[in-house]
Design a protein around this motif. Structure first.
Motif, short mmCIF file in Angstrom:
data_model
loop_
_atom_site.label_atom_id
_atom_site.label_comp_id
_atom_site.label_asym_id
_atom_site.label_seq_id
_atom_site.Cartn_x
_atom_site.Cartn_y
_atom_site.Cartn_z
N THR A 275 0.84 -1.21 0.00
CA THR A 275 0.00 0.00 0.00
C THR A 275 0.87 1.26 0.00
N VAL B 4 12.00 3.89 4.35
CA VAL B 4 11.69 3.58 2.95
C VAL B 4 10.26 3.06 2.78
N ILE C 98 6.45 2.98 5.17
CA ILE C 98 5.63 3.08 6.39
C ILE C 98 4.19 2.90 5.96
N VAL D 161 0.05 1.84 7.53
CA VAL D 161 -0.91 1.47 8.57
C VAL D 161 -2.11 0.87 7.86
N GLN E 129 -6.13 3.60 10.22
CA GLN E 129 -5.54 4.91 9.91
C GLN E 129 -6.28 6.03 10.64
N ILE F 244 12.77 10.76 4.61
CA ILE F 244 11.64 10.03 4.04
C ILE F 244 11.31 10.67 2.69
N ASP G 284 -1.91 13.78 1.95
CA ASP G 284 -2.13 13.37 3.35
C ASP G 284 -0.81 12.97 4.01
N1 ACO Z 1 -7.46 15.43 4.85
C1 ACO Z 1 -6.92 16.00 5.94
N2 ACO Z 1 -6.30 15.32 6.92
C2 ACO Z 1 -6.29 14.00 6.82
C3 ACO Z 1 -6.86 13.32 5.74
C4 ACO Z 1 -7.47 14.09 4.73
N3 ACO Z 1 -8.02 13.52 3.65
N4 ACO Z 1 -6.66 11.99 5.92
C5 ACO Z 1 -5.99 11.88 7.06
N5 ACO Z 1 -5.79 13.07 7.62
C6 ACO Z 1 -5.09 13.39 8.84
C7 ACO Z 1 -5.69 12.76 10.07
O1 ACO Z 1 -6.72 13.55 10.60
C8 ACO Z 1 -4.48 12.76 10.99
O2 ACO Z 1 -4.21 14.06 11.45
P1 ACO Z 1 -4.39 14.48 12.98
O3 ACO Z 1 -3.50 13.58 13.77
O4 ACO Z 1 -3.96 15.90 12.98
O5 ACO Z 1 -5.84 14.24 13.25
C9 ACO Z 1 -3.35 12.45 10.01
O6 ACO Z 1 -3.81 12.80 8.72
C10 ACO Z 1 -3.00 10.99 10.04
O7 ACO Z 1 -2.07 10.84 11.07
P2 ACO Z 1 -1.87 9.41 11.78
O8 ACO Z 1 -3.18 8.88 12.29
O9 ACO Z 1 -0.75 9.60 12.74
O10 ACO Z 1 -1.34 8.53 10.59
P3 ACO Z 1 -1.91 7.12 10.07
O11 ACO Z 1 -1.93 6.11 11.16
O12 ACO Z 1 -3.16 7.32 9.30
O13 ACO Z 1 -0.72 6.70 9.10
C11 ACO Z 1 0.10 6.67 6.86
C12 ACO Z 1 -0.30 7.55 8.04
C13 ACO Z 1 1.22 5.73 7.25
C14 ACO Z 1 0.59 7.57 5.72
C15 ACO Z 1 -1.16 5.87 6.43
O14 ACO Z 1 -2.15 6.77 5.97
C16 ACO Z 1 -0.93 4.82 5.36
O15 ACO Z 1 -0.52 3.71 5.67
N6 ACO Z 1 -1.21 5.16 4.09
C17 ACO Z 1 -1.11 4.19 2.98
C18 ACO Z 1 0.33 3.82 2.71
C19 ACO Z 1 1.21 5.03 2.46
O16 ACO Z 1 0.86 5.94 1.72
N7 ACO Z 1 2.39 5.05 3.10
C20 ACO Z 1 3.39 6.11 2.93
C21 ACO Z 1 4.08 6.02 1.59
S1 ACO Z 1 5.63 6.88 1.56
C22 ACO Z 1 6.71 5.81 2.28
O17 ACO Z 1 6.37 4.70 2.64
C23 ACO Z 1 8.15 6.25 2.49
#
Ligand code: ACO
Ligand code: ACO
Length: 154
Positions: free
Chosen positions: A23, A66, A68, A70, A75, A101, A109
């Motif tokens: 993902t 590289v 991350i 959830v 999430q 990163i 997001d």
């Molecule tokens: N608009 C505004 N804010 C948003 C939205 C949105 N559409 N969606 C989420 N958020 C906010 C949340 O409200 C939260 O903010 P807050 O803490 O201020 O309320 C924040 O974004 C999310 O923070 P967390 O809960 O700490 O993060 P989460 O557990 O959701 O993990 C992650 C974040 C890892 C990016 C997750 O969304 C995920 O696994 N995504 C899919 C895989 C991915 O994209 N991974 C990163 C790729 S890059 C890499 O791996 C190096």
């Protein structure tokens, strides 16, 4: 709920790990390549796998996140931020100076979460995704081309 989050190292990636890893990074061959030399952590809640965190030492004093991820139903509950914080403390304890990163320019997001957790934008790797991925990636109605690089000094 996050109090029960248990973050532990793992060595062998299972299909459940891959479900999450893909993902964050849809190219399995790239994931396989970095898993050969990475430091891997999994996050569980009551024995359920909810997150993965993959680190690589890219330069002597630099560690890079590289991958991350959830699980979607977990999430927006702070687990991603907990994993970023864990990575930062892990790197600090081992005397790294920099944690990095990279993410897509269309990953709004993710850019929010990383900046909220203290990462600063330091550069753009232009056409990274068009060079390294065979399939086009569409995100937030945009074709993903460029990688944004972020960094935090420890
Ligand atoms: N608009 C505004 N804010 C948003 C939205 C949105 N559409 N969606 C989420 N958020 C906010 C949340 O409200 C939260 O903010 P807050 O803490 O201020 O309320 C924040 O974004 C999310 O923070 P967390 O809960 O700490 O993060 P989460 O557990 O959701 O993990 C992650 C974040 C890892 C990016 C997750 O969304 C995920 O696994 N995504 C899919 C895989 C991915 O994209 N991974 C990163 C790729 S890059 C890499 O791996 C190096
Ligand atoms: N989440 C996701 N998409 C959103 C959101 C949101 N919260 N808000 C708007 N959008 C989308 C709209 O759906 C639309 O996309 P679509 O065309 O795919 O449906 C797009 O964003 C907006 O596009 P337009 O309608 O063409 O742009 P708009 O007339 O809204 O103007 C502008 C954009 C100039 C940035 C306007 O929002 C604005 O004046 N903002 C305040 C001033 C500002 O920030 N100016 C730019 C500062 S930088 C500079 O001036 C150099």
């Amino acid at each position: 709920m996050n109090n029960q989050l248990d973050i532990q190292p793992f060595t062998q990636a299972s299909s459940r790990h891959y479900d999450l890893l893909l993902t964050a990074d849809p190219a399995k061959q790239l994931v396989d390549a970095y898993l050969k030399r990475s430091i891997n952590f999994e996050a569980n809640i009551n024995g359920v796998l909810v997150g993965v965190l993959i680190l690589i030492e890219t330069r002597p004093e630099t560690i890079e996140i590289v991958n991350i991820a959830v699980a979607s139903t977990y999430q927006n509950q702070g687990i991603g931020s907990r994993l970023l914080n864990f990575a930062t403390n892990w790197a600090k304890d081992r005397h790294y100076r920099v944690i990095e990163i990279g993410t897509g320019s269309t990953s709004f997001d993710q850019l929010y979460v990383y900046q909220k957790n203290g990462f600063r934008l330091v550069g753009i790797d232009q056409d990274f995704f068009t060079r390294n991925y065979t399939e086009p990636i569409i995100e937030n109605k945009l074709v993903l081309k460029d990688m944004v690089r972020l960094r935090k000094y420890l």
